[in-house]
Design a protein around this motif. Structure first.
Motif, PDB file in Angstrom:
ATOM      1  N   LYS A  73       0.831  -1.205   0.000  1.00 50.54           N
ATOM      2  CA  LYS A  73       0.000   0.000   0.000  1.00 50.54           C
ATOM      3  C   LYS A  73       0.864   1.253   0.000  1.00 50.54           C
ATOM      4  O   LYS A  73       1.976   1.270   0.510  1.00 50.54           O
ATOM      5  CB  LYS A  73      -0.900   0.021   1.239  1.00 50.54           C
ATOM      6  N   GLY A  74       0.294   2.319  -0.588  1.00 50.61           N
ATOM      7  CA  GLY A  74       0.923   3.623  -0.514  1.00 50.61           C
ATOM      8  C   GLY A  74       2.225   3.733  -1.269  1.00 50.61           C
ATOM      9  O   GLY A  74       3.101   4.523  -0.895  1.00 50.61           O
ATOM     10  N   LYS A  75       2.366   2.976  -2.349  1.00 51.19           N
ATOM     11  CA  LYS A  75       3.584   3.002  -3.154  1.00 51.19           C
ATOM     12  C   LYS A  75       3.240   2.950  -4.638  1.00 51.19           C
ATOM     13  O   LYS A  75       2.135   2.565  -5.016  1.00 51.19           O
ATOM     14  CB  LYS A  75       4.505   1.824  -2.802  1.00 51.19           C
ATOM     15  N   ILE A  76       4.204   3.337  -5.465  1.00 50.83           N
ATOM     16  CA  ILE A  76       4.112   3.108  -6.911  1.00 50.83           C
ATOM     17  C   ILE A  76       4.900   1.847  -7.222  1.00 50.83           C
ATOM     18  O   ILE A  76       6.096   1.759  -6.935  1.00 50.83           O
ATOM     19  CB  ILE A  76       4.677   4.283  -7.716  1.00 50.83           C
ATOM     20  N   THR A  77       4.210   0.859  -7.775  1.00 49.94           N
ATOM     21  CA  THR A  77       4.847  -0.379  -8.214  1.00 49.94           C
ATOM     22  C   THR A  77       4.756  -0.444  -9.729  1.00 49.94           C
ATOM     23  O   THR A  77       3.662  -0.371 -10.295  1.00 49.94           O
ATOM     24  CB  THR A  77       4.167  -1.607  -7.608  1.00 49.94           C
ATOM     25  N   SER A  78       5.891  -0.556 -10.399  1.00 51.52           N
ATOM     26  CA  SER A  78       5.924  -0.615 -11.861  1.00 51.52           C
ATOM     27  C   SER A  78       6.204  -2.030 -12.334  1.00 51.52           C
ATOM     28  O   SER A  78       7.075  -2.715 -11.800  1.00 51.52           O
ATOM     29  CB  SER A  78       7.006   0.327 -12.411  1.00 51.52           C
ATOM     30  N   PHE A  79       5.426  -2.462 -13.336  1.00 48.62           N
ATOM     31  CA  PHE A  79       5.687  -3.719 -14.024  1.00 48.62           C
ATOM     32  C   PHE A  79       6.485  -3.395 -15.282  1.00 48.62           C
ATOM     33  O   PHE A  79       6.035  -2.602 -16.116  1.00 48.62           O
ATOM     34  CB  PHE A  79       4.385  -4.408 -14.429  1.00 48.62           C
ATOM     35  N   ILE A  80       7.662  -3.988 -15.408  1.00 45.44           N
ATOM     36  CA  ILE A  80       8.472  -3.793 -16.607  1.00 45.44           C
ATOM     37  C   ILE A  80       8.762  -5.150 -17.232  1.00 45.44           C
ATOM     38  O   ILE A  80       8.555  -6.196 -16.614  1.00 45.44           O
ATOM     39  CB  ILE A  80       9.788  -3.052 -16.301  1.00 45.44           C
ATOM     40  N   GLY A  81       9.257  -5.118 -18.468  1.00 47.03           N
ATOM     41  CA  GLY A  81       9.591  -6.346 -19.170  1.00 47.03           C
ATOM     42  C   GLY A  81       9.300  -6.206 -20.641  1.00 47.03           C
ATOM     43  O   GLY A  81       8.607  -5.270 -21.068  1.00 47.03           O
ATOM     44  N   PRO A  82       9.796  -7.130 -21.461  1.00 48.03           N
ATOM     45  CA  PRO A  82       9.587  -7.051 -22.909  1.00 48.03           C
ATOM     46  C   PRO A  82       8.136  -7.328 -23.285  1.00 48.03           C
ATOM     47  O   PRO A  82       7.326  -7.757 -22.450  1.00 48.03           O
ATOM     48  CB  PRO A  82      10.518  -8.147 -23.448  1.00 48.03           C
ATOM     49  N   ASN A  83       7.809  -7.058 -24.550  1.00 48.60           N
ATOM     50  CA  ASN A  83       6.479  -7.390 -25.052  1.00 48.60           C
ATOM     51  C   ASN A  83       6.208  -8.879 -24.858  1.00 48.60           C
ATOM     52  O   ASN A  83       7.092  -9.715 -25.068  1.00 48.60           O
ATOM     53  CB  ASN A  83       6.359  -7.052 -26.540  1.00 48.60           C
ATOM     54  N   GLY A  84       4.980  -9.203 -24.451  1.00 49.91           N
ATOM     55  CA  GLY A  84       4.618 -10.598 -24.252  1.00 49.91           C
ATOM     56  C   GLY A  84       5.049 -11.176 -22.918  1.00 49.91           C
ATOM     57  O   GLY A  84       4.918 -12.384 -22.691  1.00 49.91           O
ATOM     58  N   ALA A  85       5.533 -10.310 -22.018  1.00 51.09           N
ATOM     59  CA  ALA A  85       6.005 -10.809 -20.719  1.00 51.09           C
ATOM     60  C   ALA A  85       4.864 -11.179 -19.788  1.00 51.09           C
ATOM     61  O   ALA A  85       5.058 -11.900 -18.816  1.00 51.09           O
ATOM     62  CB  ALA A  85       6.895  -9.764 -20.053  1.00 51.09           C
ATOM     63  N   GLY A  86       3.644 -10.647 -20.067  1.00 51.74           N
ATOM     64  CA  GLY A  86       2.490 -10.942 -19.217  1.00 51.74           C
ATOM     65  C   GLY A  86       2.080  -9.779 -18.324  1.00 51.74           C
ATOM     66  O   GLY A  86       1.195  -9.929 -17.475  1.00 51.74           O
ATOM     67  N   LYS A  87       2.688  -8.620 -18.529  1.00 51.76           N
ATOM     68  CA  LYS A  87       2.436  -7.462 -17.663  1.00 51.76           C
ATOM     69  C   LYS A  87       0.969  -7.027 -17.724  1.00 51.76           C
ATOM     70  O   LYS A  87       0.312  -6.861 -16.687  1.00 51.76           O
ATOM     71  CB  LYS A  87       3.325  -6.283 -18.083  1.00 51.76           C
ATOM     72  N   SER A  88       0.448  -6.831 -18.929  1.00 47.47           N
ATOM     73  CA  SER A  88      -0.934  -6.359 -19.079  1.00 47.47           C
ATOM     74  C   SER A  88      -1.932  -7.418 -18.628  1.00 47.47           C
ATOM     75  O   SER A  88      -2.980  -7.091 -18.047  1.00 47.47           O
ATOM     76  CB  SER A  88      -1.204  -5.968 -20.539  1.00 47.47           C
ATOM     77  N   THR A  89      -1.623  -8.685 -18.882  1.00 45.24           N
ATOM     78  CA  THR A  89      -2.500  -9.768 -18.437  1.00 45.24           C
ATOM     79  C   THR A  89      -2.598  -9.786 -16.918  1.00 45.24           C
ATOM     80  O   THR A  89      -3.688  -9.916 -16.344  1.00 45.24           O
ATOM     81  CB  THR A  89      -1.981 -11.126 -18.940  1.00 45.24           C
ATOM     82  N   LEU A  90      -1.467  -9.610 -16.258  1.00 44.60           N
ATOM     83  CA  LEU A  90      -1.457  -9.657 -14.799  1.00 44.60           C
ATOM     84  C   LEU A  90      -2.258  -8.496 -14.207  1.00 44.60           C
ATOM     85  O   LEU A  90      -3.070  -8.695 -13.293  1.00 44.60           O
ATOM     86  CB  LEU A  90      -0.015  -9.632 -14.289  1.00 44.60           C
ATOM     87  N   ILE A  91      -2.074  -7.303 -14.743  1.00 45.01           N
ATOM     88  CA  ILE A  91      -2.789  -6.149 -14.205  1.00 45.01           C
ATOM     89  C   ILE A  91      -4.289  -6.279 -14.474  1.00 45.01           C
ATOM     90  O   ILE A  91      -5.114  -5.844 -13.674  1.00 45.01           O
ATOM     91  CB  ILE A  91      -2.208  -4.833 -14.801  1.00 45.01           C
ATOM     92  N   SER A  92      -4.653  -6.915 -15.585  1.00 43.90           N
ATOM     93  CA  SER A  92      -6.070  -7.128 -15.893  1.00 43.90           C
ATOM     94  C   SER A  92      -6.701  -8.161 -14.969  1.00 43.90           C
ATOM     95  O   SER A  92      -7.886  -8.065 -14.629  1.00 43.90           O
ATOM     96  CB  SER A  92      -6.237  -7.570 -17.349  1.00 43.90           C
ATOM     97  N   MET A  93      -5.935  -9.155 -14.544  1.00 48.86           N
ATOM     98  CA  MET A  93      -6.459 -10.146 -13.603  1.00 48.86           C
ATOM     99  C   MET A  93      -6.642  -9.544 -12.212  1.00 48.86           C
ATOM    100  O   MET A  93      -7.590  -9.895 -11.510  1.00 48.86           O
ATOM    101  CB  MET A  93      -5.542 -11.367 -13.560  1.00 48.86           C
ATOM    102  N   ILE A  94      -5.751  -8.625 -11.829  1.00 47.86           N
ATOM    103  CA  ILE A  94      -5.908  -7.968 -10.530  1.00 47.86           C
ATOM    104  C   ILE A  94      -7.231  -7.211 -10.484  1.00 47.86           C
ATOM    105  O   ILE A  94      -7.939  -7.215  -9.476  1.00 47.86           O
ATOM    106  CB  ILE A  94      -4.727  -7.011 -10.258  1.00 47.86           C
ATOM    107  N   SER A  95      -7.581  -6.563 -11.599  1.00 45.96           N
ATOM    108  CA  SER A  95      -8.817  -5.766 -11.661  1.00 45.96           C
ATOM    109  C   SER A  95     -10.034  -6.600 -12.045  1.00 45.96           C
ATOM    110  O   SER A  95     -11.135  -6.069 -12.137  1.00 45.96           O
ATOM    111  CB  SER A  95      -8.650  -4.637 -12.669  1.00 45.96           C
TER     112      SER A  95
END
Length: 252
Positions: A26-48
């Motif tokens: 809580k109370g922080k900025i957490t950034s997901f980084i990595g190459p295309n296809g790493a799963g970043k957008s999929t993971l953030i979509s599952m959280i929501s």
């Protein structure tokens, strides 16, 4: 706190998230980084809960997201996806007011309009708030969508590549705004970002993904490391310290 434990996701028999576990503080900025296809957008979509997980557990403040009512979840967590096209002719102000729907159900009260005004001012959109979205540049529309997320006034904010279509000045403005939301208002922000120098300068925590797995997670100084980044991106990077910030040089 967001808790992710043993999460898997397959698309067409291809595993795109592979046994991911992490804690987002809580109370922080957490950034997901990595190459295309790493799963970043999929993971953030599952959280929501925009995408259903195949296996595992995702909790927000200890409660499984799949067991949370949609309207309650919309008051707790907001998300801006890469594809945010709206096929209605709306002004900026009308779009931003949509962020109040979980509270007003379309019948906005004074406190709702106050939140709309605050969000418009945050994103420096006051002078153009009555312009229609189809009259705006891509960067102006992006700022309007971020204002809508700010107006939603959730504790958790998820942003999937929010710097798309933005020039340097407005990219810096967005990141400073996110930092202010965390530092001044105690928001928790999770951001998918490709520019690792923005991630380095503005994040508290970084999660580096590759091929659906976490390669490294932790404080920014632990992840912005030449060996770690070489493992993630398969390229050499030189890291310089400028004004106490770790800056990656990768143009050579």
């Amino acid at each position: 706190m967001v808790g992710i434990k043993g999460v898997f996701k397959n698309y067409n028999q291809k595993r795109v998230i592979d046994d991911v576990s992490l804690t987002i503080e809580k109370g922080k900025i957490t950034s997901f980084i990595g190459p295309n296809g790493a799963g970043k957008s999929t993971l953030i979509s599952m959280i929501s809960r925009l995408i259903t997980k195949d296996q595992g557990e995702i909790t927000i403040d200890g409660k499984e997201v799949t067991e949370t009512k949609s309207n309650d979840l919309a008051k707790k967590i907001s998300i801006l996806k890469q594809s945010n096209a709206i096929n209605l002719r709306l002004t900026i102000r009308e779009l931003v007011s949509f962020g109040r729907f979980p509270y007003s159900q379309g019948k906005l009260k004074k406190e709702d309009w106050d939140k709309v005004d605050e969000a418009i001012d945050y994103m420096e959109l006051r002078d153009m708030q009555d312009r229609y979205l189809d009259e705006l540049s891509g960067g102006q529309r992006q700022r309007a969508h971020i204002a809508m997320i700010i107006a939603q006034d959730t504790e958790y904010i998820l942003l999937d590549e929010p710097l798309n279509n933005l020039d340097m000045r407005h990219s810096v403005q967005i990141m400073k705004t996110l930092r202010k939301l965390v530092d001044d208002l105690g928001k928790t922000i999770v951001i998918v970002i490709h520019d690792i120098n923005f991630a380095s300068c503005y994040s508290d925590q970084i999660v580096a993904l590759k091929d659906g797995q976490i390669v490294k997670q932790g404080p920014t100084c632990d992840v912005i490391d030449e060996c770690v980044l070489k493992d993630i991106y398969d390229m050499d990077m030189d890291i310089k310290t400028i004004n106490d910030q770790r800056i990656c040089v990768y143009f050579g």
